[in-house]
Design a protein around this motif. Structure first.
Motif, mmCIF file in Angstrom:
data_model
loop_
_atom_site.group_PDB
_atom_site.id
_atom_site.type_symbol
_atom_site.label_atom_id
_atom_site.label_comp_id
_atom_site.label_asym_id
_atom_site.label_seq_id
_atom_site.Cartn_x
_atom_site.Cartn_y
_atom_site.Cartn_z
ATOM 1 N N HIS A 1 30.624 49.841 55.761
ATOM 2 C CA HIS A 1 29.306 50.337 55.902
ATOM 3 C C HIS A 1 28.805 49.625 57.289
ATOM 4 O O HIS A 1 29.276 48.794 57.953
ATOM 5 C CB HIS A 1 28.288 49.695 54.767
ATOM 6 N N SER A 2 27.412 50.419 57.693
ATOM 7 C CA SER A 2 26.985 49.933 58.830
ATOM 8 C C SER A 2 26.408 48.464 58.842
ATOM 9 O O SER A 2 26.473 47.831 57.854
ATOM 10 C CB SER A 2 25.848 50.837 59.232
ATOM 11 N N SER A 3 26.014 48.134 59.997
ATOM 12 C CA SER A 3 25.268 46.654 60.132
ATOM 13 C C SER A 3 24.268 46.485 59.259
ATOM 14 O O SER A 3 23.877 45.339 58.694
ATOM 15 C CB SER A 3 25.066 46.121 61.563
ATOM 16 N N ASP A 4 23.167 47.563 59.283
ATOM 17 C CA ASP A 4 22.052 47.468 58.333
ATOM 18 C C ASP A 4 22.672 47.206 56.867
ATOM 19 O O ASP A 4 22.235 46.692 55.933
ATOM 20 C CB ASP A 4 21.273 48.926 58.123
ATOM 21 N N GLY A 5 23.753 48.092 56.420
ATOM 22 C CA GLY A 5 24.386 47.851 54.902
ATOM 23 C C GLY A 5 24.933 46.444 54.888
ATOM 24 O O GLY A 5 24.763 45.862 53.847
ATOM 25 N N GLU A 6 25.589 45.673 55.785
ATOM 26 C CA GLU A 6 26.063 44.331 55.793
ATOM 27 C C GLU A 6 24.633 43.513 55.349
ATOM 28 O O GLU A 6 24.792 42.490 54.666
ATOM 29 C CB GLU A 6 26.558 43.917 57.036
ATOM 30 N N LYS A 7 23.262 43.888 56.175
ATOM 31 C CA LYS A 7 22.451 43.071 56.023
ATOM 32 C C LYS A 7 21.848 43.121 54.608
ATOM 33 O O LYS A 7 21.447 42.144 54.136
ATOM 34 C CB LYS A 7 21.321 43.656 56.971
ATOM 35 N N ASP A 8 21.953 44.128 54.068
ATOM 36 C CA ASP A 8 21.542 44.532 52.545
ATOM 37 C C ASP A 8 22.524 44.094 51.599
ATOM 38 O O ASP A 8 22.228 44.019 50.513
ATOM 39 C CB ASP A 8 21.029 46.061 52.445
ATOM 40 N N ALA A 9 23.562 43.605 51.838
ATOM 41 C CA ALA A 9 24.778 43.295 51.033
ATOM 42 C C ALA A 9 24.354 41.946 50.338
ATOM 43 O O ALA A 9 23.781 41.199 50.822
ATOM 44 C CB ALA A 9 26.144 43.196 51.416
ATOM 45 N N ALA A 10 24.929 41.655 49.006
ATOM 46 C CA ALA A 10 24.697 40.537 48.325
ATOM 47 C C ALA A 10 25.677 39.405 49.046
ATOM 48 O O ALA A 10 26.518 39.901 49.609
ATOM 49 C CB ALA A 10 24.913 40.705 46.789
ATOM 50 N N ARG A 11 25.446 38.059 48.882
ATOM 51 C CA ARG A 11 26.202 37.134 49.131
ATOM 52 C C ARG A 11 26.474 36.297 47.848
ATOM 53 O O ARG A 11 25.831 35.609 47.333
ATOM 54 C CB ARG A 11 25.524 35.999 50.091
ATOM 55 N N ILE A 12 27.759 36.300 47.666
ATOM 56 C CA ILE A 12 28.404 35.531 46.349
ATOM 57 C C ILE A 12 28.218 34.031 46.799
ATOM 58 O O ILE A 12 28.937 33.770 47.921
ATOM 59 C CB ILE A 12 29.952 36.152 46.031
ATOM 60 N N ILE A 13 27.415 33.328 46.130
ATOM 61 C CA ILE A 13 27.482 31.890 46.218
ATOM 62 C C ILE A 13 28.584 31.399 45.361
ATOM 63 O O ILE A 13 29.053 30.379 45.957
ATOM 64 C CB ILE A 13 26.326 31.481 45.960
ATOM 65 N N GLU A 14 28.882 31.594 44.360
ATOM 66 C CA GLU A 14 29.900 30.701 43.445
ATOM 67 C C GLU A 14 30.251 31.449 42.438
ATOM 68 O O GLU A 14 29.550 32.409 41.701
ATOM 69 C CB GLU A 14 29.101 29.593 42.778
ATOM 70 N N VAL A 15 31.570 31.519 42.156
ATOM 71 C CA VAL A 15 32.434 32.034 40.876
ATOM 72 C C VAL A 15 33.099 31.157 40.317
ATOM 73 O O VAL A 15 33.816 30.269 40.950
ATOM 74 C CB VAL A 15 33.142 33.247 41.304
ATOM 75 N N CYS A 16 33.203 30.882 39.057
ATOM 76 C CA CYS A 16 33.833 29.956 38.039
ATOM 77 C C CYS A 16 34.465 30.484 37.028
ATOM 78 O O CYS A 16 33.658 31.286 36.251
ATOM 79 C CB CYS A 16 33.470 28.605 37.978
ATOM 80 N N ALA A 17 35.644 30.556 36.467
ATOM 81 C CA ALA A 17 36.269 31.121 35.343
ATOM 82 C C ALA A 17 36.829 29.991 34.460
ATOM 83 O O ALA A 17 37.450 29.011 34.959
ATOM 84 C CB ALA A 17 37.420 31.818 35.933
ATOM 85 N N ARG A 18 36.933 30.463 33.102
ATOM 86 C CA ARG A 18 37.661 29.642 32.215
ATOM 87 C C ARG A 18 38.462 30.721 31.439
ATOM 88 O O ARG A 18 38.146 31.769 31.168
ATOM 89 C CB ARG A 18 36.473 28.871 30.979
ATOM 90 N N PHE A 19 39.656 30.074 30.792
ATOM 91 C CA PHE A 19 40.747 31.023 30.164
ATOM 92 C C PHE A 19 40.100 31.077 28.589
ATOM 93 O O PHE A 19 39.412 30.294 28.124
ATOM 94 C CB PHE A 19 41.749 30.140 29.975
ATOM 95 N N GLU A 20 40.214 32.090 28.117
ATOM 96 C CA GLU A 20 40.041 32.488 26.617
ATOM 97 C C GLU A 20 41.405 32.673 25.971
ATOM 98 O O GLU A 20 41.638 32.283 24.795
ATOM 99 C CB GLU A 20 39.197 33.720 26.454
ATOM 100 N N ARG A 21 42.271 33.412 26.470
ATOM 101 C CA ARG A 21 43.570 33.805 25.788
ATOM 102 C C ARG A 21 44.426 34.438 26.756
ATOM 103 O O ARG A 21 44.111 35.049 27.709
ATOM 104 C CB ARG A 21 43.085 34.982 24.939
ATOM 105 N N LEU A 22 45.614 33.926 26.560
ATOM 106 C CA LEU A 22 46.825 34.525 27.319
ATOM 107 C C LEU A 22 47.876 35.087 26.317
ATOM 108 O O LEU A 22 48.456 34.278 25.334
ATOM 109 C CB LEU A 22 47.487 33.543 28.096
ATOM 110 N N HIS A 23 48.214 36.358 26.302
ATOM 111 C CA HIS A 23 49.211 36.683 25.122
ATOM 112 C C HIS A 23 49.910 38.138 25.642
ATOM 113 O O HIS A 23 49.672 38.525 26.780
ATOM 114 C CB HIS A 23 48.359 37.036 23.967
ATOM 115 N N GLY A 24 50.839 38.541 24.827
ATOM 116 C CA GLY A 24 51.302 39.903 24.831
ATOM 117 C C GLY A 24 52.640 39.687 24.673
ATOM 118 O O GLY A 24 53.120 40.098 23.596
ATOM 119 N N PRO A 25 53.590 39.043 25.508
ATOM 120 C CA PRO A 25 55.016 38.735 25.426
ATOM 121 C C PRO A 25 55.339 38.030 24.349
ATOM 122 O O PRO A 25 54.929 36.899 24.273
ATOM 123 C CB PRO A 25 55.439 38.268 26.757
ATOM 124 N N HIS A 26 56.228 38.442 23.287
ATOM 125 C CA HIS A 26 56.654 37.884 22.248
ATOM 126 C C HIS A 26 57.279 36.446 22.518
ATOM 127 O O HIS A 26 56.896 35.653 21.858
ATOM 128 C CB HIS A 26 57.170 38.694 20.917
#
Length: 314
Positions: A182-207
């Motif tokens: 997108h254009s420079s105006d679109g870049e200006k309007d884009a969000a800035r991701i400050i922080e992302v953090c994850a935790r596990f809930e489940r790993l499954h599938g292969p017996h």
């Protein structure tokens, strides 16, 4: 060098050559920064995984690390599987394909930290797509990472989003959108991701992984006579399965104000449940890139101006 956990999406201090003590300091700083996000989510989502002591997360992380360190057990199991397979071929009058001899076990696996690095990178890409200005196409990399259901979810969420959360670029062209740019105006309007953090809930599938989880060296002697467990190893060695990873993620982003340029910025916090999957077999381990299969919004809040500081860390 450790294999990547989410295809080329896994980024960690190790992959960019950061030394051990500096990497630990970086992780400690990140933990303090994201603690306030977990505290915010815990007040809105009544689920133990958001608590100060997320036992499910720790248990899944320990399992991933145990598999990461289980090459000794797997090297003992593999010759047994090979011999049984050779006997079955001999009884049928067929030969075991030479290419299956001497293969490795779990050639591509990662530590729990590596998995989290990849998950957080993928979730940041997902959020960046979600918060792109209206009319701007998703990047090709995100389209490949997301399942058709997630792409449809992104389209619906972006269409439903009110102007304060995303602002259309009046100068954005159809050609730039088609290229995922997108254009420079679109870049200006884009969000800035400050922080992302994850935790596990489940790993499954292969017996086979569930069997490995409960195995120790003392149980290897009985494996030869356990047809059910042996069959699971044979299936996941030669045919493979689908590995499913379920996580929760918290995030914060800064949104461009849509009403007037001198207005305080808008800030967004989210808590999401994300399901990812990839192909798996005991020879290769992770046998394909991960794809985001589904996203569930657990909570979100938008504020004008910064969120209050000084919240306790979770």
């Amino acid at each position: 060098q450790e294999p990547t956990s989410l295809g080329s999406s896994s980024i960690s201090p190790a992959t960019v050559g950061v030394g051990g003590s500096l990497a630990r300091a970086m992780r400690a700083s990140a933990k303090r920064a994201t603690g306030r996000l977990w505290h915010w989510a815990a007040g809105r989502v009544k689920d133990p995984v958001f608590s100060r002591d997320p036992e499910l997360h720790y248990d899944t992380a320990a399992f991933i690390d145990a598999v990461h360190a289980s090459s000794k057990i797997l090297r003992c199991v593999f010759p047994i599987v090979q011999q049984v397979t050779k006997i079955r071929h001999a009884l049928r009058g067929t030969q075991m394909p030479p290419g299956l001899m001497g293969v490795e076990f779990l050639a591509n696996w990662n530590s729990s930290d590596g998995f989290l690095d990849g998950v957080e990178f993928a979730h940041e890409a997902l959020l960046s797509g979600l918060l792109r200005p209206p009319g701007v196409a998703l990047p090709a990399a995100l389209r490949d990472l997301a399942s058709p259901e997630v792409r449809a979810w992104l389209d619906e969420e972006r269409k439903a989003r009110e102007p304060p959360a995303a602002s259309a670029s009046p100068s954005g062209s159809a050609d730039s959108a088609a290229d995922g740019e997108h254009s420079s105006d679109g870049e200006k309007d884009a969000a800035r991701i400050i922080e992302v953090c994850a935790r596990f809930e489940r790993l499954h599938g292969p017996h086979s992984l569930q069997i490995i989880r409960s195995m120790d060296l003392s149980s290897l002697g009985s494996l030869r006579n356990d047809e059910k467990r042996l069959s699971a190893f044979q299936h996941d060695t030669w045919q493979g399965s689908v590995l499913q990873l379920q996580v929760v993620a918290v995030s914060e982003a800064q949104l461009a104000p849509a009403d007037r340029k001198d207005a305080p910025a808008m800030f967004l916090r989210r808590a999401d449940r994300v399901n990812l999957s990839c192909d798996f077999n005991l020879r290769e381990g992770i046998a394909s890139g991960f794809r985001i299969g589904s996203v569930e919004t657990l909570s979100q809040e938008i504020r004008r101006g910064d969120f209050p500081m000084g919240e306790e860390t979770a």
